[in-house]
Design an enzyme around this catalytic site. Structure first.
Site, PDB file in Angstrom:
ATOM      1  N   GLY A  55     -31.285 -27.181  20.923  1.00 22.67           N
ATOM      2  CA  GLY A  55     -31.135 -28.616  20.677  1.00 22.67           C
ATOM      3  C   GLY A  55     -31.237 -28.994  19.212  1.00 22.67           C
ATOM      4  N   SER A  56     -31.795 -28.106  18.407  1.00 25.88           N
ATOM      5  CA  SER A  56     -31.878 -28.380  16.970  1.00 25.88           C
ATOM      6  C   SER A  56     -30.666 -27.842  16.216  1.00 25.88           C
ATOM      7  CB  SER A  56     -33.154 -27.769  16.382  1.00 25.88           C
ATOM      8  OG  SER A  56     -34.280 -28.491  16.826  1.00 25.88           O
ATOM      9  N   SER A  97     -35.700 -27.799  12.901  1.00 23.37           N
ATOM     10  CA  SER A  97     -36.434 -27.416  14.111  1.00 23.37           C
ATOM     11  C   SER A  97     -37.235 -28.631  14.556  1.00 23.37           C
ATOM     12  CB  SER A  97     -37.378 -26.245  13.848  1.00 23.37           C
ATOM     13  OG  SER A  97     -38.225 -26.069  14.973  1.00 23.37           O
ATOM     14  N   GLU A 231     -29.752 -27.223  30.690  1.00 20.44           N
ATOM     15  CA  GLU A 231     -31.145 -27.655  30.513  1.00 20.44           C
ATOM     16  C   GLU A 231     -31.505 -28.884  31.346  1.00 20.44           C
ATOM     17  OE1 GLU A 231     -32.971 -27.157  26.482  1.00 20.44           O
ATOM     18  OE2 GLU A 231     -30.894 -26.849  25.894  1.00 20.44           O
ATOM     19  N   HIS A 247      -5.852 -16.731  24.967  1.00 23.56           N
ATOM     20  CA  HIS A 247      -5.683 -15.345  24.529  1.00 23.56           C
ATOM     21  C   HIS A 247      -6.618 -14.409  25.270  1.00 23.56           C
ATOM     22  CE1 HIS A 247      -2.930 -16.511  21.296  1.00 23.56           C
ATOM     23  NE2 HIS A 247      -3.660 -17.621  21.286  1.00 23.56           N
ATOM     24  N   LYS A 341     -41.003 -18.448  25.062  1.00 21.41           N
ATOM     25  CA  LYS A 341     -41.612 -18.620  23.733  1.00 21.41           C
ATOM     26  C   LYS A 341     -43.079 -18.195  23.762  1.00 21.41           C
ATOM     27  CE  LYS A 341     -38.592 -22.269  21.911  1.00 21.41           C
ATOM     28  NZ  LYS A 341     -38.429 -23.641  21.439  1.00 21.41           N
TER      29      LYS A 341
END
Ligand code: F6R
Length: 349
Positions: A55-56, A97, A231, A247, A341
């Protein structure tokens, strides 16, 4: 109770809808802010790199697409730990961020410092704000406490206005004003029950959505739709753009029909698209007709590339939250991202 966790999916839906409704005001907030731009001479900037994740990062892609037809310098979005080798003192680096604690962005920020790049940090706080303060790097502070993806206005607008202020992106302020006007008109329609966005969400329920941008200039919109479907709606979505998909990707539609029956194709159509891409879209639809009888199409609005891109994005943001409602899932939490995270952090470096 924080905005990130809701007592029920219905509360989460209301919260996310409210945040999506606030996008034009987020742009207005940034326009009215007294942001101090870094003292960089435009002739010293040879490239722009936006460092960020998820999102950042998407604001960087919007900037990249907006500046493709306008800017005298290339714009690159760096989603990773390391800067490309050409980055140096003639590079303007935006380290973005929302939390200020994303390790890939922090690592790129440190590399940018070491290389003597011109840096601007965009964040609500965290380690990034702290390190930027220590190093005398200008920080654009955005309001905290929101999911990063719901802060798009706070995260994108400073990039566009800073790039204009630094002389490498003409017309961004005017384009931003047009974008605000277009989005407010769209909100009047899309926030209503039974809007086109909610009808589209109902048709996409149960499908894997393949999102195709009508050309490379709207790639950022296709990326954003995909991420919002992932999300907010916790659903599978993929994206590509014309002419590249002609292609390779569209050959994959020769897959067994029972697989194809689970796929919905959605085209983000820019009304100023290159003529050859418009022909490609029409021919592609004809060639795939027996496998994909119906294509969903969303058209861009507005004049500037910024307004056209953001109009496509705004429609998709609404569809994603309505799709979450179709699935009775809370659009606010992204538990898997948080858990990953956390586990990375626990594993040390
Ligand atoms: C979006 C989201 C993620 C984060 C990404 C980077 O709402 O939760 O895509 O944006 O994990 O984190 P930040 O934005 O804090 O640098």
């Amino acid at each position: 109770m924080s905005l990130m966790s809701s007592p029920s999916w219905q509360d989460g839906f209301k919260n996310m809808l409210e945040l999506i409704n606030s996008l034009p005001e987020q742009f207005e907030y940034t326009k009215a802010s007294d942001i101090v731009w870094p003292h960089v001479k435009s002739q010293d900037i040879k490239h722009i790199i936006v460092c960020g994740m998820g999102g950042s990062a998407i604001g960087g892609d919007i900037l990249r697409c907006c500046l493709m037809p306008l800017a005298p310098v290339p714009v690159l979005v760096n989603r990773g730990y390391e800067l490309p080798s050409f980055a140096g003192k003639n590079t303007l680096v935006f380290a973005v961020s929302y939390s200020g604690n994303t390790e890939e962005t922090l690592n790129s920020f440190e590399e940018a410092l070491a290389r003597g790049a011109q840096i601007v940090a965009v964040t609500s706080g965290g380690v990034l704000a702290k390190r930027a303060g220590e190093e005398g790097v200008p920080v654009i502070r955005v309001p905290g406490g929101l999911p990063p993806r719901a802060s798009l206005g706070y995260l994108f607008a400073p990039l566009a206005l800073a790039a204009e202020g630094l002389g490498v992106a003409p017309g961004m302020g005017a384009a931003l004003q047009e974008t605000i006007d277009v989005l407010k008109r769209m909100r009047d329609e899309l926030a209503q029950p039974g809007s086109e966005a909610s009808k589209l969400a109902a048709r996409l329920k149960g499908k894997i959505t393949v999102i195709w941008g009508s050309g490379p200039l709207v790639e950022a919109a296709a990326m954003r739709w995909k991420a919002q479907f992932n999300e907010n709606a916790k659903s599978m979505a993929f994206y590509n753009c014309f002419p590249e998909l002609n292609h390779n990707e569209f050959v994959g539609f020769e897959a067994p029909q029972d697989l194809m029956d689970r796929v919905a194709v959605l085209i983000l159509q820019d009304h100023k698209e290159h003529g050859q891409n418009i022909k490609r879209t029409a021919i592609t639809k004809e060639l795939l007709h027996s496998r994909v009888p119906e294509f969903e199409v969303v058209n861009s609005r507005g004049d500037s590339i910024m307004a056209r891109l953001l109009s496509l994005i705004y429609f998709g943001d609404y569809v994603s939250v309505y799709l979450a409602r179709e699935y009775e899932t809370d659009p606010m939490p992204v538990t898997l991202i948080e858990e990953l995270k956390q586990r990375l952090k626990e594993s040390g470096r």
